[in-house]
Scaffold this active site. Structure first.
Site, PDB file in Angstrom:
ATOM      1  N   HIS A 132       3.353  -2.818  20.488  1.00 42.92           N
ATOM      2  CA  HIS A 132       2.188  -3.640  20.152  1.00 42.92           C
ATOM      3  C   HIS A 132       1.737  -4.386  21.399  1.00 42.92           C
ATOM      4  CE1 HIS A 132      -0.485  -6.011  17.633  1.00 42.92           C
ATOM      5  NE2 HIS A 132      -0.096  -7.064  18.327  1.00 42.92           N
ATOM      6  N   ASP A 246      -0.749  -6.617  13.045  1.00 42.40           N
ATOM      7  CA  ASP A 246      -0.597  -8.013  13.459  1.00 42.40           C
ATOM      8  C   ASP A 246      -1.662  -8.976  12.951  1.00 42.40           C
ATOM      9  OD1 ASP A 246       0.976  -9.901  14.694  1.00 42.40           O
ATOM     10  OD2 ASP A 246      -0.059  -9.770  16.613  1.00 42.40           O
ATOM     11  N   HIS A 519      -7.188  -9.996  17.869  1.00 45.04           N
ATOM     12  CA  HIS A 519      -6.618 -10.938  16.893  1.00 45.04           C
ATOM     13  C   HIS A 519      -5.878 -12.126  17.496  1.00 45.04           C
ATOM     14  CE1 HIS A 519      -3.617  -7.662  17.447  1.00 45.04           C
ATOM     15  NE2 HIS A 519      -2.778  -8.684  17.508  1.00 45.04           N
TER      16      HIS A 519
HETATM   17 ZN    ZN Z   1      -0.906  -8.940  18.259  1.00 44.12          ZN
END
Ligand code: ZN
Length: 1093
Positions: A132, A246, A519
């Site tokens: 990620h 996420d 995000h």
């Molecule tokens: Zn993230």
């Protein structure tokens, strides 16, 4: 309420039946094995992508394809509505007042389902390595790229070549782009080979993995197009699966956008822990996600909600963290790690395989089939080459052993998301049932979100509101730049060469906006210095958009006759929010010979608008098309009671055709004294200064009287408190109905709030806002307003004296400054006389649709907070009160008749979600709203919808007002040179309910032919709330929602061809007959690829 519960229990029953069927299927697999084998080769009815090009026959619930007709409404056929699950949780909390149950992580699961069974089809484990990569959080996007992401991608290519059985997935196109452009042709070729071999899958493939609570759908679609076009051009691929682990809660708009773009499956993770438990308990972590307005089920997209709390290895191998940590084989000398792994050897392989498999089997019991997705990764993993070797070699040993144990009946391998979903479909194919019958359907979104300790992630709906405003401004200006650039390129002639550089500027501007949707960017949850980096990129993006607007408008306005008299475009005004903060930022001197300004209407509807600019002299007139425009001069304040003597606010009224640019000339007023702009009258309240110095200004400032303050226009009468100056009530002249609308500014004191989390100590209070504000009232022929001045809040309530749409709304502007606050969060609350006794209220999602909310009494204050991007409202059987907003904010209703929005938050402490900082970099922040009172249809006996449906729609008027709040006119200042008097590209306005989302320039014009993406949204609106909607600005005819593409443009633009495409242009659908009507269905987005010249 009771009906809802009944419906819900009915759904539960239906589900239980389905559930039982599935269990039977699962348990009887042993006996069914022959059938299994027999049918395994039969062709499956379920093919990925089947729903891609379905038509959208939604007209059933819409009257003549127009407004949403409640009397025709068929109940949406879904297994679960997330709103109902929240109802259950609320009730459960009422019974067990202490806490809600935790997910069954670490809890035993009945072992009878885990016994090996030779006859059953094997358990298929697909292990998906992933990393990620946030493009900005603790480091800037560039910082992360240099330090971690570039090594990860380098290693990815090398190690996947080395280990042909290993796989990987990658989500963020931005990093792929950064890496690819610096890679050698050999490495680029290897990357393509890995993708082709199926070892590497690009998932999502948007520019970034966007936040879902704050972005407007314009920006979401734009960043999707940016990512997809990059993938197509460079790698020739189209992503099929989303991977969004996420974002903190999930919007219902995203499944729509993904389905519309042609995706087949989605994976999500972070939802309310109790909602997840509920779905887990019903074996419903995989479902078809359906829009709540879609009674025909054409918007379904298959979705996995991953079990457990997070996406790291600790939470993905199974329910037991301590065991899962033994299977994270990353071991970097000197690195602090939770991992408890030991290398796999011949001695330990049996035990460790057995133990791991037990976790897998437990996890598998949560699903309806025998295929299991096991992600293997975490934040910024696989950046060290040794990790690839460690993970691969150890899992290879485990899997070799597991696969060799025929008595275990398991097939474990590395794979991608594509492999997982293909395996699921393949496994279920022999049952010969449509997938839709094997899985539940879910409608609604996943807000509010809590992961632990009942702490709610509702703070980021507001955190760093200044940046959220900037991001929204960039959208508006980028869109204007796209439209004008496309039109200028199509207008062509000799000048389109001048626009060659614009494609690069557009790309940079788009990418600045796209990155900001990440995000941890728009959410306001990055470190301070990273936030500064995002801000600089937004500013750059805006400058590029302004440059494009300059060159494109020069092309469009130049009359092109003589080179020596060519038009000079001097500047483009700053965004409105910046001018609110710094009125002098664009100040116009009016010379004797006059000053020319061009005003661009960015709407595809007519516009009758007040335009506000700053001028150095109050003695001016405004001329447009040979006529003098009505205009007004207001003060610009240099102190509480001092008006500036060298800058003034000039307001004038102008009517513009759709997408038109109109020229105005500002002249000294002695040219036409009787048309001179009218000087506003000013009265002040709550000041004890007897003599108010007017100095050398034209304003006569007087003390206000003792009676209360009133503002009125043709439509509304507003009453204000004589003491505080805040709005008290709105009376509509048409029916003489008065609605109390008491505005207050209050603060929540923080108990544990941070950038992500909102955790107040208790109900909101006045805090430092307990002083009586200074009140200034401005009266003029075009607008009147009441300004209340407090140290932390400058608040303006305005009424227009025009006849257009905007005169029907109360305009609200705030500039807030919370730098004196300590651990407090500032809200604006409106307490009304509307009796929404069911305590339902409504917030939009991404400016695209509306969700019904309810104030759940057993939830804490913060759990009743929701994101609001463009509007929120509440209603009773008489009236609806809507607050339309120009930026995204956290919103709530904390009592009957009450709506509130959070304006800013200043927090000293971190909230324990990894950021490691509070939020103290606040600055003066503007916000703009329209407050609207509408009749809900008292005479109509149809008023039942808010009680029995979780579905709602704004009126057409509210849609149009939201659009005009967002897309205000753009002012361009011109120098000498010849220009056309008015530029008008459209032959007629789009229908009232069709929004021009974008006219995006696609490629550098080729021999004068321009390709562009026309994106349209036909909004849905409510028949009951929408009254007479005959308007000067647009029409709702023809009523079937059809448009003829050829008829949109006027004859200066030649539309050569049009093709309908999927939302982000990944797939072409059909070629359009330009002369035939195209039917646009309400609620839907449409993308067309146009060729223009
Ligand atoms: Zn993230």
């Amino acid at each position: 309420m009771i009906l809802e519960r009944m419906k819900f229990s009915y759904r539960i029953t239906t589900l239980s039946l389905l559930f039982a069927t599935m269990i039977v299927l699962y348990l009887s697999w042993g006996d069914d094995y022959m059938m299994w084998n027999r049918k395994a080769n039969a062709s499956s009815k379920i093919q990925p992508g089947m729903s891609l090009f379905q038509s959208t026959p939604l007209t059933g619930d819409f009257r003549a394809g127009q407004c949403w007709d409640w009397s025709r409404r068929r109940s949406a056929n879904v297994t679960y509505d997330t709103h109902n699950i929240l109802h259950l949780i609320n009730d459960e909390l009422g019974v067990h007042t202490n806490s809600i149950r935790l997910p069954p992580e670490g809890q035993p699961i009945p072992t009878d389902k885990m016994k090996p069974n030779y006859k059953k089809p094997p358990l298929k484990i697909i292990l998906v390595p992933h990393s990620h990569n946030d493009p900005g959080w603790h480091k800037t996007v560039f910082g992360y790229f240099q330090d971690q992401t570039k090594p990860t991608l380098d290693n990815m290519v090398n190690k996947l070549i080395k280990y042909p059985n290993m796989t990987f997935i990658w989500a963020e196109s931005i990093f792929l782009h950064m890496w690819y452009q610096d890679s050698s042709p050999h490495t680029q070729a290897q990357l393509k080979k890995l993708i082709k071999r199926g070892q590497l899958e690009i998932v999502s493939g948007s520019w970034i993995v966007p936040d879902e609570a704050n972005p407007h759908y314009f920006a979401l679609v734009d960043q999707m197009i940016e990512g997809h076009r990059w993938l197509e051009r460079n790698l020739d691929i189209k992503p099929q699966n989303t991977w969004s682990l996420d974002p903190f809660g999930y919007s219902a708009t995203h499944p729509y956008l993904y389905q519309r773009a042609g995706y087949e499956n989605m994976v999500i993770l972070r939802v309310h822990e109790r909602v997840k438990v509920h779905l887990e308990e019903h074996m419903s972590l995989e479902f078809f996600w359906r829009q709540n307005w879609d009674s025909e089920s054409v918007t379904d997209i298959f979705t996995q909600l991953m079990p457990y709390m997070l996406y790291n290895i600790k939470h993905t191998c199974g329910p037991d963290h301590a065991i899962c940590l033994q299977y994270d084989f990353r071991n970097i000398p000197g690195e602090v790690s939770e991992s408890r792994s030991v290398p796999i050897t011949e001695l330990n392989v049996e035990n460790l395989s057995r133990q791991l498999l037990e976790q897998y089997r437990k996890k598998a019991t949560l699903f309806r089939h025998n295929v299991l997705l096991i992600p293997l990764g975490d934040d910024f993993r696989y950046d060290r080459d040794i990790e690839w070797d460690q993970q691969y070699t150890n899992y290879e040993k485990l899997f070799n052993y597991i696969n060799s144990r025929k008595d275990w009946n398991v097939e474990a391998r590395f794979g991608t998301l594509k492999d997982y979903f293909a395996e699921v479909r393949h496994t279920l194919a022999p049952f010969d049932l449509p997938m839709e019958k094997m899985f539940p359907s879910v409608s609604g979104d996943f807000y509010p979100y809590t992961d632990q300790r009942q702490e709610y992630w509702a703070g980021y709906f507001t955190s760093r509101p200044y940046d959220k405003v900037m991001g929204r401004e960039l959208e508006v200006w980028l869109r204007a730049a796209e439209i004008l650039n496309t039109l200028a390129a199509a207008a062509g002639g000799t000048r389109y060469m001048e626009l060659q550089g614009n494609m690069q500027l557009l790309e940079m501007s788009r990418r600045s906006l796209a990155l900001f949707q990440h995000h941890d960017a728009i959410t306001g949850t990055a470190r301070h210095f990273v936030t500064t980096d995002f801000e600089q990129r937004l500013t750059k993006g805006l400058e590029h958009a302004q440059d494009i607007i300059k060159s494109a408008s020069r092309c469009l306005l130049n009359d092109g006759v003589r080179r020596q008299k060519e038009l000079v475009v001097i500047d483009v005004e700053e965004p409105l929010s910046q001018r609110m903060l710094k009125p002098h930022i664009n100040k116009y001197n009016v010379p004797k010979g006059g000053l020319r300004l061009a005003i661009f209407n960015p709407l595809a509807h007519h516009q009758d608008e007040l335009v506000t600019i700053t001028v150095a002299s109050h003695a001016v007139v405004v001329r447009h098309s040979g006529q003098y425009l009505p205009c007004q001069i207001n003060p610009i304040w240099s102190g509480p009671l001092q008006s500036s003597s060298h800058e003034y606010q000039l307001v004038f009224r102008i009517k513009l055709a759709p997408l038109a640019i109109g020229m105005i000339t500002l002249l000294p007023s002695y040219i036409a004294a009787r048309h001179a702009c009218k000087i506003a009258n000013i009265s002040v309240y709550n000041t004890y200064e007897k003599h108010i110095p007017a100095r050398s200004t034209p304003f006569n400032i007087v003390q206000g009287g003792r009676s209360g303050i009133k503002l009125k226009n043709e439509v509304l009468e507003l009453k204000f408190s004589g003491l505080s100056g805040y709005l008290e009530s709105i009376k509509r002249k048409s029916d003489k109905k008065t609605t109390l609308t008491r505005i207050q500014f209050l603060v929540y004191k923080s108990l544990g709030s941070g950038a992500y989390i909102f955790k107040p100590e208790g109900p909101a209070s006045l805090g430092l806002l307990n002083r009586t504000p200074l009140v200034r009232v401005i009266h003029g022929p075009l607008l009147s307003e009441v300004q209340t001045i407090q140290p932390a809040v400058n608040h303006t309530v305005r009424l227009l004296h025009t006849t257009g749409l905007q005169a029907r709304a109360v305009h609200i502007e705030n500039i807030v400054d919370v730098r004196e606050f300590d651990n407090q969060e500032l809200i604006m609350r409106i307490n009304s006389s509307i009796k929404n006794n069911d305590e339902h209220f409504y917030t939009d999602l991404n400016g695209f649709q509306v969700m019904q909310r309810k104030r759940f009494k057993n939830f804490p204050i913060e759990a009743n907070y929701y994101p609001s991007m463009t509007f929120l409202y509440l209603e009773d059987e008489m009236s609806r009160m809507s607050l339309l907003s120009s930026q995204s904010l956290g919103a709530s209703s904390q009592g009957i008749g009450s709506l509130e929005v959070m304006l800013d938050r200043r927090l000293r402490y971190d909230d324990g979600r990894g950021l490691g900082e509070g939020v103290t970099d606040n600055r003066r922040t503007p916000s703009r709203f329209y407050l609207l009172i509408e009749d809900t249809g008292v005479a109509s006996s149809n008023w039942t919808h808010s009680n029995h449906n979780h579905f709602s729609l704004p009126s057409l008027e509210a849609h149009l007002l939201t659009e005009s709040l967002r897309y205000y006119p753009v002012v361009i200042s011109l120098g000498f040179g010849h220009s056309v008097d008015v530029y008008q590209p459209l032959a007629r306005p789009l229908p009232c309910d069709v929004t021009l989302v974008n006219l995006r320039s696609l490629d550098i014009p080729d021999k004068g032919v321009v390709s562009a993406a026309l994106i349209l949204h036909r909004v849905g609106y409510d028949c009951l709330i929408t009254r007479q909607m005959e308007s000067e600005i647009c029409s709702i005819n023809p009523p079937d929602g059809s448009i003829i593409l050829q008829a949109i443009f006027n004859k200066t633009i030649n539309l050569l061809s049009a093709k309908e495409c999927t939302l982000s242009l990944m797939y072409d659908k059909s070629k359009i007959d330009l002369l035939k009507p195209e039917i646009l269905q309400p609620m839907h987005l449409y993308t067309y690829r146009l060729l223009l010249e």
